[in-house]
Scaffold this motif. Structure first.
Motif, PDB file in Angstrom:
ATOM      1  N   MET A  68       0.845  -1.194   0.000  1.00 26.86           N
ATOM      2  CA  MET A  68       0.000   0.000   0.000  1.00 26.86           C
ATOM      3  C   MET A  68       0.877   1.240   0.000  1.00 26.86           C
ATOM      4  SD  MET A  68      -2.981   1.032   2.705  1.00 26.86           S
ATOM      5  CE  MET A  68      -3.907  -0.435   2.252  1.00 26.86           C
ATOM      6  N   THR A  69       0.560   2.218  -0.845  1.00 25.34           N
ATOM      7  CA  THR A  69       1.385   3.424  -0.974  1.00 25.34           C
ATOM      8  C   THR A  69       1.083   4.411   0.146  1.00 25.34           C
ATOM      9  OG1 THR A  69       1.394   3.185  -3.362  1.00 25.34           O
ATOM     10  CG2 THR A  69       1.966   5.346  -2.488  1.00 25.34           C
ATOM     11  N   LYS A  70       2.121   4.864   0.822  1.00 28.05           N
ATOM     12  CA  LYS A  70       1.941   5.863   1.861  1.00 28.05           C
ATOM     13  C   LYS A  70       1.730   7.221   1.233  1.00 28.05           C
ATOM     14  CE  LYS A  70       3.656   7.051   6.421  1.00 28.05           C
ATOM     15  NZ  LYS A  70       4.621   6.716   7.467  1.00 28.05           N
ATOM     16  N   TYR A  71       0.777   7.973   1.793  1.00 25.93           N
ATOM     17  CA  TYR A  71       0.374   9.259   1.218  1.00 25.93           C
ATOM     18  C   TYR A  71       1.268  10.368   1.739  1.00 25.93           C
ATOM     19  CZ  TYR A  71      -2.699  13.124  -0.010  1.00 25.93           C
ATOM     20  OH  TYR A  71      -3.224  14.266  -0.517  1.00 25.93           O
ATOM     21  N   ASN A  72       1.586  11.314   0.889  1.00 31.35           N
ATOM     22  CA  ASN A  72       2.340  12.491   1.301  1.00 31.35           C
ATOM     23  C   ASN A  72       1.756  13.713   0.612  1.00 31.35           C
ATOM     24  OD1 ASN A  72       4.469  14.617   1.115  1.00 31.35           O
ATOM     25  ND2 ASN A  72       5.690  13.097   2.229  1.00 31.35           N
ATOM     26  N   TYR A  73       1.372  14.714   1.415  1.00 31.58           N
ATOM     27  CA  TYR A  73       0.782  15.926   0.840  1.00 31.58           C
ATOM     28  C   TYR A  73       1.679  16.551  -0.232  1.00 31.58           C
ATOM     29  CZ  TYR A  73      -2.693  16.275   4.582  1.00 31.58           C
ATOM     30  OH  TYR A  73      -3.729  16.068   5.450  1.00 31.58           O
ATOM     31  N   GLN A  74       2.947  16.631   0.068  1.00 24.30           N
ATOM     32  CA  GLN A  74       3.844  17.389  -0.797  1.00 24.30           C
ATOM     33  C   GLN A  74       4.129  16.688  -2.120  1.00 24.30           C
ATOM     34  OE1 GLN A  74       4.442  20.378   0.275  1.00 24.30           O
ATOM     35  NE2 GLN A  74       3.336  19.866   2.162  1.00 24.30           N
ATOM     36  N   GLY A  92      -0.511   8.093   7.795  1.00 26.09           N
ATOM     37  CA  GLY A  92      -0.194   8.404   6.408  1.00 26.09           C
ATOM     38  C   GLY A  92      -0.683   7.401   5.391  1.00 26.09           C
ATOM     39  N   GLN A  93      -1.548   6.475   5.785  1.00 27.67           N
ATOM     40  CA  GLN A  93      -2.056   5.511   4.814  1.00 27.67           C
ATOM     41  C   GLN A  93      -3.442   4.997   5.214  1.00 27.67           C
ATOM     42  OE1 GLN A  93       1.059   2.598   4.789  1.00 27.67           O
ATOM     43  NE2 GLN A  93       0.304   1.536   6.590  1.00 27.67           N
ATOM     44  N   ALA A  94      -4.090   4.367   4.248  1.00 20.41           N
ATOM     45  CA  ALA A  94      -5.433   3.841   4.471  1.00 20.41           C
ATOM     46  C   ALA A  94      -5.368   2.610   5.369  1.00 20.41           C
ATOM     47  CB  ALA A  94      -6.088   3.500   3.135  1.00 20.41           C
TER      48      ALA A  94
END
Length: 384
Positions: A1-7, A318-320
């Motif tokens: 699962m891909t970790k989310y990053n705002y930037q 940072g992830q679902a």
């Protein structure tokens, strides 16, 4: 699962259109676009919505209504015999099951020409089988406020299962604000699903509709198999529930447990049920979502009075992570047989304006239903 990053968001950079986030709602209050005669409570402002508070007086009317163009809500109340008696909510008042009430909201609006608003019932209130619908002077639709609207807000309240106590300042519904277009494309939905941003949702049957790209959600009537509680059915009684009291009422007085029955449940006419989705859902911090209610293509029942999911629902570190959606279900017309895995509603993801919100739904906000399984409203103590 891909970790989310705002930037490093893969798709866009800070769009100005979409659902207004926490920080924009704060600016609207400071700029006088959302007003109130008494001070705002900071806890009213959610990641992408604003909790509205009830005013002091409640008017019982003979029927639900829409004012219509050029008509005032108070004039309609008078026409429907709502002038007397009037309930004073200062110390709390009982709203009787099956009766329609109109209560003016404390907040008023002075919206910009490019901002509209949408309302929905709060989760805990929907789980009490309380239907709320926002109306304004001159409105022709429930729960929708036109761009540039200036004026008062009123809430229509109909409690269908229980007698309830509401008070001055009680919060039964919430408002979200939108500038421009908030839809996201089918391509983006599929791409983000592949990256795991929506948790355990099957995107194989994505629906394309005029409302946007929708992810279907199905019912869980299997649980862990034989002996499993798969839902709850509201009991008929005259007990009263105060909507402002948490963890107070024994669940056994108000709810009947529903056990696994080979993955099937007969929805009885005019009965109210609490059930859960088979899917575990997540809403990334740069999106919001709405669980769309009744669609007669799925059957003669209504699902989910409280349909808005703030950014961060089912999201952690940072992830679902995923969180079940709890569904309020009421059958109309005729009894209806539900089967495990049957599609009952759809999830509609929407873009957050400016690309992010400064706060997200979760434990930091003491959110009531983060990581939930199948949960009754926060008013109840489980004793069954």
């Amino acid at each position: 699962m891909t970790k989310y990053n705002y930037q490093t968001h893969f798709c866009w950079s800070k769009p100005t259109s979409g659902i207004m986030p926490y920080q924009e709602i704060k600016r609207m209050i400071k700029g006088g676009q959302i007003k109130c005669a008494i001070p705002f409570d900071s806890s009213q402002i959610q990641p992408a919505s604003l909790d509205l508070r009830l005013g002091r007086l409640a008017y019982q009317v003979r029927a639900s209504f829409l004012p219509g163009l050029s008509a005032a809500v108070m004039d309609k109340i008078a026409q429907l015999d709502g002038g007397d008696p009037v309930l004073d909510l200062l110390k709390g008042a009982v709203l009787k099951r099956g009766c329609v009430y109109i209560i003016e909201i404390l907040e008023t609006l002075n919206l910009p020409h490019d901002v509209e608003a949408l309302a929905n019932t709060k989760s805990s209130i929907g789980r009490l089988d309380i239907l709320t619908r926002l109306i304004t002077d001159g409105c022709i639709a429930f729960d929708r406020i036109d761009k540039g609207y200036k004026g008062r807000l009123f809430l229509e309240i109909l409690s269908l299962s229980f007698n309830v106590v509401v008070s001055y300042g009680s919060r039964l519904n919430q408002l979200r604000f939108q500038r421009g277009v908030s839809k996201i494309s089918s391509k983006e939905v599929r791409k983000r699903h592949a990256l795991g941003h929506f948790a355990k949702v099957d995107a194989g049957d994505i629906l394309i509709s005029p409302r946007g790209t929708l992810l279907p959600c199905s019912i869980d009537l299997q649980g862990a198999g034989k002996g499993t509680i798969v839902g709850y059915k509201a009991r008929k009684n005259t007990c009263v529930i105060d909507v402002d009291r948490k963890y107070t009422y024994p669940a056994s007085k108000f709810w009947e447990q529903l056990y696994w029955d080979h993955g099937q449940l007969i929805l009885e006419k005019d009965e109210f049920y609490i059930l859960g989705t088979r899917e575990e859902l997540a809403v990334p911090p740069d999106l919001a979502a709405e669980m769309l209610p009744f669609n007669n293509q799925f059957g003669e029942f209504r699902v989910h009075y409280a349909g808005f999911f703030d950014p961060g629902f089912g999201w952690a570190n940072g992830q679902a992570q995923g969180s079940r959606a709890v569904l309020e279900v009421r059958s109309y017309g005729a009894p209806f047989a539900l089967e495990h895995g049957q599609i009952v509603s759809c999830l509609d993801y929407r873009r957050i304006a400016s690309g992010k919100t400064k706060i997200i739904y979760g434990t930091a906000l003491k959110s009531n239903y983060q990581g939930q399984k199948m949960t009754l409203a926060k008013h109840f103590v489980i004793d069954i």
